[in-house]
Design an enzyme around this catalytic site. Structure first.
Site, PDB file in Angstrom:
ATOM      1  N   PHE A  25      -0.895  -6.952   8.255  1.00  0.00           N
ATOM      2  CA  PHE A  25      -0.399  -5.583   8.047  1.00  0.00           C
ATOM      3  C   PHE A  25      -1.608  -4.667   7.806  1.00  0.00           C
ATOM      4  CE2 PHE A  25       2.062  -2.110   6.462  1.00  0.00           C
ATOM      5  CZ  PHE A  25       3.385  -2.350   6.784  1.00  0.00           C
ATOM      6  N   ALA A  58       0.522  -8.425   2.677  1.00  0.00           N
ATOM      7  CA  ALA A  58      -0.046  -8.746   1.361  1.00  0.00           C
ATOM      8  C   ALA A  58       0.934  -9.527   0.486  1.00  0.00           C
ATOM      9  CB  ALA A  58      -0.459  -7.460   0.654  1.00  0.00           C
ATOM     10  N   GLU A  60       2.732 -11.921   1.248  1.00  0.00           N
ATOM     11  CA  GLU A  60       2.691 -13.361   1.566  1.00  0.00           C
ATOM     12  C   GLU A  60       1.416 -14.036   1.068  1.00  0.00           C
ATOM     13  OE1 GLU A  60       3.981 -11.098   3.953  1.00  0.00           O
ATOM     14  OE2 GLU A  60       5.951 -11.843   3.340  1.00  0.00           O
ATOM     15  N   ALA A  82      -4.403  -4.758   2.629  1.00  0.00           N
ATOM     16  CA  ALA A  82      -4.451  -3.299   2.462  1.00  0.00           C
ATOM     17  C   ALA A  82      -3.028  -2.801   2.270  1.00  0.00           C
ATOM     18  CB  ALA A  82      -5.085  -2.640   3.683  1.00  0.00           C
ATOM     19  N   ILE A  84      -0.980   0.487   1.481  1.00  0.00           N
ATOM     20  CA  ILE A  84      -1.180   1.936   1.492  1.00  0.00           C
ATOM     21  C   ILE A  84       0.126   2.618   1.090  1.00  0.00           C
ATOM     22  CG2 ILE A  84      -1.816   3.908   2.934  1.00  0.00           C
ATOM     23  CD1 ILE A  84      -3.485   1.931   4.627  1.00  0.00           C
ATOM     24  N   HIS A  90       8.242   0.762  -1.068  1.00  0.00           N
ATOM     25  CA  HIS A  90       7.800  -0.612  -0.858  1.00  0.00           C
ATOM     26  C   HIS A  90       6.448  -0.868  -1.530  1.00  0.00           C
ATOM     27  CE1 HIS A  90       9.566  -3.694   1.582  1.00  0.00           C
ATOM     28  NE2 HIS A  90       8.419  -4.062   2.100  1.00  0.00           N
ATOM     29  N   PHE A 115      -9.160 -10.856  -5.770  1.00  0.00           N
ATOM     30  CA  PHE A 115      -8.257  -9.790  -5.336  1.00  0.00           C
ATOM     31  C   PHE A 115      -9.027  -8.775  -4.483  1.00  0.00           C
ATOM     32  CE2 PHE A 115      -5.762  -5.841  -6.273  1.00  0.00           C
ATOM     33  CZ  PHE A 115      -4.564  -6.257  -5.716  1.00  0.00           C
ATOM     34  N   ARG A 129     -12.987   2.501   1.896  1.00  0.00           N
ATOM     35  CA  ARG A 129     -13.284   1.264   1.149  1.00  0.00           C
ATOM     36  C   ARG A 129     -13.350   0.026   2.040  1.00  0.00           C
ATOM     37  NH1 ARG A 129     -11.162   5.056  -1.619  1.00  0.00           N
ATOM     38  NH2 ARG A 129     -11.489   5.333  -3.852  1.00  0.00           N
TER      39      ARG A 129
HETATM   40  N1  INI Z   1       2.175  -5.194   3.616  1.00  0.00           N
HETATM   41  C1  INI Z   1       0.883  -4.868   3.473  1.00  0.00           C
HETATM   42  O1  INI Z   1       0.021  -5.760   3.514  1.00  0.00           O
HETATM   43  N2  INI Z   1       0.528  -3.568   3.268  1.00  0.00           N
HETATM   44  C2  INI Z   1       1.456  -2.554   3.188  1.00  0.00           C
HETATM   45  O2  INI Z   1       1.057  -1.381   3.016  1.00  0.00           O
HETATM   46  C3  INI Z   1       2.824  -2.873   3.327  1.00  0.00           C
HETATM   47  N3  INI Z   1       3.828  -1.844   3.258  1.00  0.00           N
HETATM   48  O3  INI Z   1       3.489  -0.665   3.057  1.00  0.00           O
HETATM   49  O4  INI Z   1       5.019  -2.076   3.400  1.00  0.00           O
HETATM   50  C4  INI Z   1       3.164  -4.238   3.552  1.00  0.00           C
HETATM   51  N4  INI Z   1       4.464  -4.616   3.704  1.00  0.00           N
HETATM   52  C5  INI Z   1       4.836  -5.912   4.229  1.00  0.00           C
HETATM   53  C6  INI Z   1       4.904  -6.984   3.162  1.00  0.00           C
HETATM   54  O5  INI Z   1       3.597  -7.372   2.728  1.00  0.00           O
HETATM   55  C7  INI Z   1       5.581  -8.256   3.677  1.00  0.00           C
HETATM   56  O6  INI Z   1       4.850  -8.779   4.750  1.00  0.00           O
HETATM   57  C8  INI Z   1       7.024  -8.018   4.138  1.00  0.00           C
HETATM   58  O7  INI Z   1       7.773  -7.340   3.133  1.00  0.00           O
HETATM   59  C9  INI Z   1       7.740  -9.381   4.427  1.00  0.00           C
HETATM   60  O8  INI Z   1       7.803 -10.179   3.238  1.00  0.00           O
END
Ligand code: INI
Length: 163
Positions: A25, A58, A60, A82, A84, A90, A115, A129
């Site tokens: 992501f 993130a 997972e 990352a 955001i 969420h 982290f 960053r």
């Molecule tokens: N996952 C990220 O790594 N960064 C994000 O900004 C993000 N947002 O904004 O939703 C994000 N969502 C997905 C999440 O990590 C899971 O993969 C998903 O919910 C399935 O469990």
């Protein structure tokens, strides 16, 4: 030894076994974080294969960190992502669960899980960053992993249960 900080010594990752987890992501951010982390590990003597495990997001990261940290194969796990804020609620769930999950894994396994996850209000802050004006959090996470492995090598081992 009255006082010890691994940061007072040159960072030396020779012989350390370090794995990296990276979230797909926002991979326009996590790819530069990963490149920075791998460069930094190699610069500081971590040789050979540094395995990289990609996860969807993130959220997972902690599960994979737990498997790697409890395997006995790695001295440290560098976690890169990352999150955001944008305008999605969420953000708080993903960032919070990711942070507390990684911390929980480190404490329960006693393997440093670093982290290296950006949690920013907007894309510009994340770009800054991940190799921009504010440096690269992936490099910082790699340095932290080496420092923590060196520090833990200097600490007493945990007492066995029943001692
Ligand atoms: N996952 C990220 O790594 N960064 C994000 O900004 C993000 N947002 O904004 O939703 C994000 N969502 C997905 C999440 O990590 C899971 O993969 C998903 O919910 C399935 O469990």
């Amino acid at each position: 030894m009255g006082e010890y900080s691994a940061a007072d010594e040159p960072l030396d990752g020779t012989g350390m076994r370090i794995a990296v987890i990276a979230a797909r992501f926002n991979d326009h951010i996590t790819k530069p974080l990963l490149a920075g982390a791998l460069d930094t590990l190699h610069e500081h003597g971590v040789t050979g294969d540094v395995p990289v495990f990609w996860v969807p997001g993130a959220f997972e990261i902690p599960l994979v960190a737990k498997r790697l940290a409890s395997s006995g194969v790695y001295d440290a796990v560098v976690c890169l992502g990352a999150v955001i804020r944008g305008d999605t609620p969420h953000f708080d769930y993903v960032a919070g669960e990711c942070a507390s999950g990684i911390s929980h894994v480190a404490l329960s396994t006693e393997v440093p899980c670093v982290f290296g996850v950006l949690t920013t209000d907007d894309l510009d802050q994340a770009l800054a960053r991940s190799g921009g004006a504010e440096g690269n959090k992936g490099c910082e996470a790699a340095r932290t992993a080496i420092e923590m492995v060196a520090l833990l090598q200097r600490l007493p081992s945990p007492a066995r249960q029943g001692d």
